[in-house]
Design an enzyme around this catalytic site. Structure first.
Site, PDB file in Angstrom:
ATOM      1  N   LYS A   3      16.174 -22.805  18.631  1.00  0.00           N
ATOM      2  CA  LYS A   3      14.816 -21.935  18.483  1.00  0.00           C
ATOM      3  C   LYS A   3      14.709 -21.458  17.006  1.00  0.00           C
ATOM      4  O   LYS A   3      15.382 -20.712  16.482  1.00  0.00           O
ATOM      5  CB  LYS A   3      14.819 -20.868  19.345  1.00  0.00           C
ATOM      6  CG  LYS A   3      13.680 -20.088  19.358  1.00  0.00           C
ATOM      7  CD  LYS A   3      13.691 -18.892  20.419  1.00  0.00           C
ATOM      8  CE  LYS A   3      12.540 -17.949  20.056  1.00  0.00           C
ATOM      9  NZ  LYS A   3      12.503 -16.723  21.140  1.00  0.00           N
ATOM     10  N   ASP A  24       8.583 -13.047  15.329  1.00  0.00           N
ATOM     11  CA  ASP A  24       8.079 -13.149  16.547  1.00  0.00           C
ATOM     12  C   ASP A  24       7.282 -11.884  16.669  1.00  0.00           C
ATOM     13  O   ASP A  24       8.033 -10.831  17.018  1.00  0.00           O
ATOM     14  CB  ASP A  24       9.063 -13.418  17.600  1.00  0.00           C
ATOM     15  CG  ASP A  24       8.654 -13.448  18.878  1.00  0.00           C
ATOM     16  OD1 ASP A  24       7.328 -13.539  19.036  1.00  0.00           O
ATOM     17  OD2 ASP A  24       9.406 -13.197  19.967  1.00  0.00           O
ATOM     18  N   LYS A  64       3.968  -7.474  20.879  1.00  0.00           N
ATOM     19  CA  LYS A  64       5.109  -6.688  20.947  1.00  0.00           C
ATOM     20  C   LYS A  64       4.888  -5.285  20.747  1.00  0.00           C
ATOM     21  O   LYS A  64       4.388  -4.997  19.849  1.00  0.00           O
ATOM     22  CB  LYS A  64       6.579  -6.891  20.432  1.00  0.00           C
ATOM     23  CG  LYS A  64       7.173  -8.423  20.859  1.00  0.00           C
ATOM     24  CD  LYS A  64       8.262  -8.758  20.067  1.00  0.00           C
ATOM     25  CE  LYS A  64       8.882 -10.049  20.290  1.00  0.00           C
ATOM     26  NZ  LYS A  64       9.399 -10.080  21.742  1.00  0.00           N
ATOM     27  N   ASP A 111      14.563 -14.214  15.019  1.00  0.00           N
ATOM     28  CA  ASP A 111      14.271 -15.141  16.131  1.00  0.00           C
ATOM     29  C   ASP A 111      14.543 -16.622  15.849  1.00  0.00           C
ATOM     30  O   ASP A 111      14.104 -17.313  16.698  1.00  0.00           O
ATOM     31  CB  ASP A 111      12.696 -14.724  16.609  1.00  0.00           C
ATOM     32  CG  ASP A 111      12.727 -15.008  18.156  1.00  0.00           C
ATOM     33  OD1 ASP A 111      13.675 -14.931  18.743  1.00  0.00           O
ATOM     34  OD2 ASP A 111      11.544 -14.943  18.465  1.00  0.00           O
ATOM     35  N   ASP A 122       4.256 -14.156  24.499  1.00  0.00           N
ATOM     36  CA  ASP A 122       5.606 -13.622  23.723  1.00  0.00           C
ATOM     37  C   ASP A 122       6.921 -14.353  24.315  1.00  0.00           C
ATOM     38  O   ASP A 122       8.002 -14.362  23.971  1.00  0.00           O
ATOM     39  CB  ASP A 122       5.684 -12.102  24.188  1.00  0.00           C
ATOM     40  CG  ASP A 122       6.936 -11.553  23.108  1.00  0.00           C
ATOM     41  OD1 ASP A 122       7.157 -12.085  22.063  1.00  0.00           O
ATOM     42  OD2 ASP A 122       7.123 -10.118  23.442  1.00  0.00           O
ATOM     43  N   GLU A 166       7.481 -17.607  23.877  1.00  0.00           N
ATOM     44  CA  GLU A 166       7.016 -18.862  22.953  1.00  0.00           C
ATOM     45  C   GLU A 166       8.206 -19.514  22.553  1.00  0.00           C
ATOM     46  O   GLU A 166       8.218 -20.710  22.390  1.00  0.00           O
ATOM     47  CB  GLU A 166       6.539 -18.056  21.567  1.00  0.00           C
ATOM     48  CG  GLU A 166       7.472 -17.597  20.466  1.00  0.00           C
ATOM     49  CD  GLU A 166       8.372 -16.610  20.901  1.00  0.00           C
ATOM     50  OE1 GLU A 166       7.964 -15.913  21.911  1.00  0.00           O
ATOM     51  OE2 GLU A 166       9.368 -16.473  20.334  1.00  0.00           O
ATOM     52  N   ARG A 219      10.438 -20.600  24.594  1.00  0.00           N
ATOM     53  CA  ARG A 219      10.785 -21.818  25.747  1.00  0.00           C
ATOM     54  C   ARG A 219       9.628 -22.865  25.455  1.00  0.00           C
ATOM     55  O   ARG A 219      10.062 -24.246  25.578  1.00  0.00           O
ATOM     56  CB  ARG A 219      10.760 -21.218  27.032  1.00  0.00           C
ATOM     57  CG  ARG A 219       9.618 -20.717  27.237  1.00  0.00           C
ATOM     58  CD  ARG A 219       9.527 -19.664  28.618  1.00  0.00           C
ATOM     59  NE  ARG A 219       9.936 -18.300  28.251  1.00  0.00           N
ATOM     60  CZ  ARG A 219      10.380 -17.626  29.017  1.00  0.00           C
ATOM     61  NH1 ARG A 219      10.141 -17.670  30.124  1.00  0.00           N
ATOM     62  NH2 ARG A 219      11.035 -16.298  28.643  1.00  0.00           N
TER      63      ARG A 219
HETATM   64  N1  BES Z   1      12.491 -13.213  20.893  1.00  0.00           N
HETATM   65  C1  BES Z   1      12.014 -12.725  22.005  1.00  0.00           C
HETATM   66  C2  BES Z   1      13.331 -12.233  22.732  1.00  0.00           C
HETATM   67  C3  BES Z   1      14.487 -11.430  21.845  1.00  0.00           C
HETATM   68  C4  BES Z   1      14.395 -10.055  22.468  1.00  0.00           C
HETATM   69  C5  BES Z   1      15.064 -11.587  21.117  1.00  0.00           C
HETATM   70  C6  BES Z   1      15.081  -9.086  22.055  1.00  0.00           C
HETATM   71  C7  BES Z   1      15.912 -10.751  20.350  1.00  0.00           C
HETATM   72  C8  BES Z   1      15.987  -9.635  20.705  1.00  0.00           C
HETATM   73  C9  BES Z   1      11.557 -13.619  23.014  1.00  0.00           C
HETATM   74  O1  BES Z   1      10.501 -14.618  22.450  1.00  0.00           O
HETATM   75  C10 BES Z   1      10.655 -12.511  24.063  1.00  0.00           C
HETATM   76  O2  BES Z   1       9.946 -12.088  23.421  1.00  0.00           O
HETATM   77  N2  BES Z   1      10.878 -12.835  25.333  1.00  0.00           N
HETATM   78  C11 BES Z   1      10.290 -12.076  26.270  1.00  0.00           C
HETATM   79  C12 BES Z   1       9.982 -13.176  27.260  1.00  0.00           C
HETATM   80  C13 BES Z   1       9.084 -12.385  28.557  1.00  0.00           C
HETATM   81  C14 BES Z   1       7.908 -12.395  27.896  1.00  0.00           C
HETATM   82  C15 BES Z   1       9.013 -13.633  29.624  1.00  0.00           C
HETATM   83  C16 BES Z   1      11.229 -11.172  26.470  1.00  0.00           C
HETATM   84  O3  BES Z   1      12.368 -11.188  26.922  1.00  0.00           O
HETATM   85  O4  BES Z   1      10.789  -9.811  26.775  1.00  0.00           O
HETATM   86 ZN    ZN Z   2       8.468 -13.571  22.078  1.00  0.00          ZN
HETATM   87 ZN    ZN Z   3      10.996 -14.859  20.333  1.00  0.00          ZN
END
Ligand code: BES
Ligand code: ZN
Ligand code: ZN
Length: 502
Positions: A265, A270, A277, A288, A347, A349, A351
């Site tokens: 990825k 992000d 966020k 990210d 968010d 994104e 996947r």
């Molecule tokens: N980049 C984030 C995940 C992340 C969180 C990486 C903390 C490093 C530290 C990812 O894209 C994300 O935001 N995931 C969401 C998914 C949810 C919306 C299903 C998450 O984990 O909250």
């Molecule tokens: Zn995200």
């Molecule tokens: Zn992300």
């Protein structure tokens, strides 16, 4: 940087010599006994008085006061010999190298044979020494006007050993490749989003490929459109920066078969998109692209060591931004595979971009897939900040990844992946899949979504959201990016056929 010498280390002259010290209740033995003699038994006295300690990871610096040609002796305690594994000794070496790094020397020496035990040969010790030195002294330069970089840097390290010179030279080179590849991963992750945009990541990959004779392909936005990579394009829609699909190929076999696909990825920042966020959650999102960085670090190691394996690395890269064009919750998008996706959360994104990258890796002949991503906050909730979460559809491939992770000392823990999990990512009323089935078990959902594009290819998913960075400095590096999984992935490739050979 490393110069191997076969004379007696303790007869040499140097500013400083690093010596491993196992906790043996008897007196100094072997080469160390001869050294103690030069000190008329005073080293034994210093051990007795506690001024030199064999306690694991304890560093003792002794000035020789002219009794040898070596100005300072740095003893690193290794504890009980029979308990010490290669990775334990590597960590102790890191602690010692950090100490020596602070001494601002141009040169130092190491008595590598003092680190050996029943499990650790001279070549092993040399490998972990060069890796530990490179990892532990890593610093991110940063952007301060007044740099805190030391003006004196170590230029040469004399490695003393009685073992076969050539073996030790190549072990040092292997450790150096693993250390440097990991540090490259760290630097990419530490770079801020405005300094490392998708185009910069693509340029980095191109020059890495040119340097190490890897085949490079960088798809532009137009080519991405032609191939129908609608998931990557959707994430990129709100950005003023174009996306790229980066592919690196390393062919170590005569035929392009048994290809290991590494998919990382590469979200350079992000924001979360319209599912924005919160202000605290957005800080740190420059990391990210940790999955992409791990894949590039591994490709650097592979490019240097040239194992007899085939590898295709695929990195989808863009930032995830908001503007009037950005994709939105409720949008339905079509991935390169043809599968349609209902976007419930912009968010989620990672996947989405991985979906098209997985499909593209398969188009490039990948027979095995490992995807790696800072994918979910959920993996941190489930496993904490020091464990990488894994999902798999194939026991044998998972076993290989796990073995590599043990060797690299990078902790992986497997999460369940069941038919019910697959049902949840398929539960959209209007599309084939949905990208966010809810908070429950959402580290699993992230992986399960990627799994829909993998289909029957043997696959391991690695979620490094917790492990890509660390809050405080450790023996083998500073705080910030860890470079996690660069070494595990490279070891996976290097050892891939090991099971079959036995
Ligand atoms: N980049 C984030 C995940 C992340 C969180 C990486 C903390 C490093 C530290 C990812 O894209 C994300 O935001 N995931 C969401 C998914 C949810 C919306 C299903 C998450 O984990 O909250
Ligand atoms: Zn995200
Ligand atoms: Zn992300």
């Amino acid at each position: 940087m490393f110069i191997v010498k076969s004379e007696n280390p303790f007869q040499s002259t140097s500013e400083c010599m690093l010596i491993g010290l196992y906790d043996k209740t008897e007196k100094f033995s072997g080469g160390l006994a001869a050294l103690d003699e030069m000190f008329a038994g005073d080293l034994t006295e210093l051990v007795k008085s506690g001024d030199i300690s064999a306690k694991y990871k304890s560093v003792s610096v002794i000035h020789s006061l002219g009794r040898t040609g070596i100005k300072r002796l740095v003893f690193i305690g290794l504890g009980k010999e029979k308990d010490r594994t290669l990775n334990d000794v590597k960590i102790a070496l890191g602690a010692a190298c950090k100490k020596i790094d602070g001494m601002r020397l141009k040169q130092f020496s190491v008595a590598i044979d003092t680190f050996t035990n029943a499990e650790i040969s001279e070549a092993d010790a040399a490998l972990i020494f060069s890796e530990a030195y490179i990892l532990s002294t890593y610093k991110f330069a940063g952007y301060k006007q007044r740099s805190n970089e030391p003006d004196v840097k170590v230029e040469s390290i004399h490695v003393f050993t009685e073992a076969d010179q050539q073996e030790v030279v190549s072990a040092l080179e292997i450790g150096q490749a693993y250390g440097e590849g990991t540090n490259s991963t760290r630097t990419l992750v530490n770079l801020p989003g405005n300094m490392l945009k998708a185009v910069d990541l693509a340029e980095y990959a191109r020059s890495l490929g040119e340097k190490h004779e890897l085949e490079v392909e960088i798809l532009s936005k137009e080519e991405i459109e032609k191939l129908g990579m609608g998931a990557l394009l959707a994430v990129n829609q709100g950005s003023t920066e174009p996306p790229f699909m980066i592919t690196l190929k390393y062919q170590g076999k005569s035929e392009w078969t048994d290809v290991i696909g590494l998919v990382g990825k590469g979200i350079t920042f992000d924001t979360g998109g319209y599912s924005l966020k919160p202000k605290d959650g957005i800080v740190g999102m420059k990391t990210d692209m940790g999955g992409a960085a791990a894949v590039l670090g591994a490709m650097e190691i592979i490019g240097k060591l040239r194992p007899e394996q085939n590898v295709v690395a695929v990195i989808p890269t863009t930032d995830n931004m908001v503007n009037g064009n950005a994709f939105k919750p409720d949008d339905v998008i079509t991935s390169m595979s043809g599968k349609t996706i209902e976007v419930l959360n912009t968010d989620a994104e990672g996947r989405l971009v991985l979906a098209d990258a997985i499909t593209y890796a398969k188009h490039n002949g990948a027979n095995f897939l490992v995807d790696i991503a800072t994918l979910t906050g959920g993996v941190i909730v489930a496993l904490g900040l020091d464990k990488t979460g894994a999902l798999t559809n194939n026991e044998e491939l998972f076993e290989k990844v796990l073995m590599a992770s043990y060797e690299a000392d990078e902790f992986i823990w497997r999460l369940p992946y069941t038919e019910k999990d697959k049902e949840r990512v398929r539960s959209s009323k209007i599309a084939d899949l949905n990208n966010s089935p809810g908070r429950e078990g959402h580290a699993i959902m992230g992986g399960a979504f990627v799994g829909e594009f993998v289909e029957n290819t043997p696959w391991v998913h690695l979620d490094i959201a917790g492990t890509a960075t660390i809050k405080s400095a450790h023996e083998l590096g500073p705080d910030g990016a860890t470079g996690v999984m660069a070494r595990t992935l490279a070891l996976l490739v290097e050892n891939f056929d090991e099971g079959e050979k036995k």
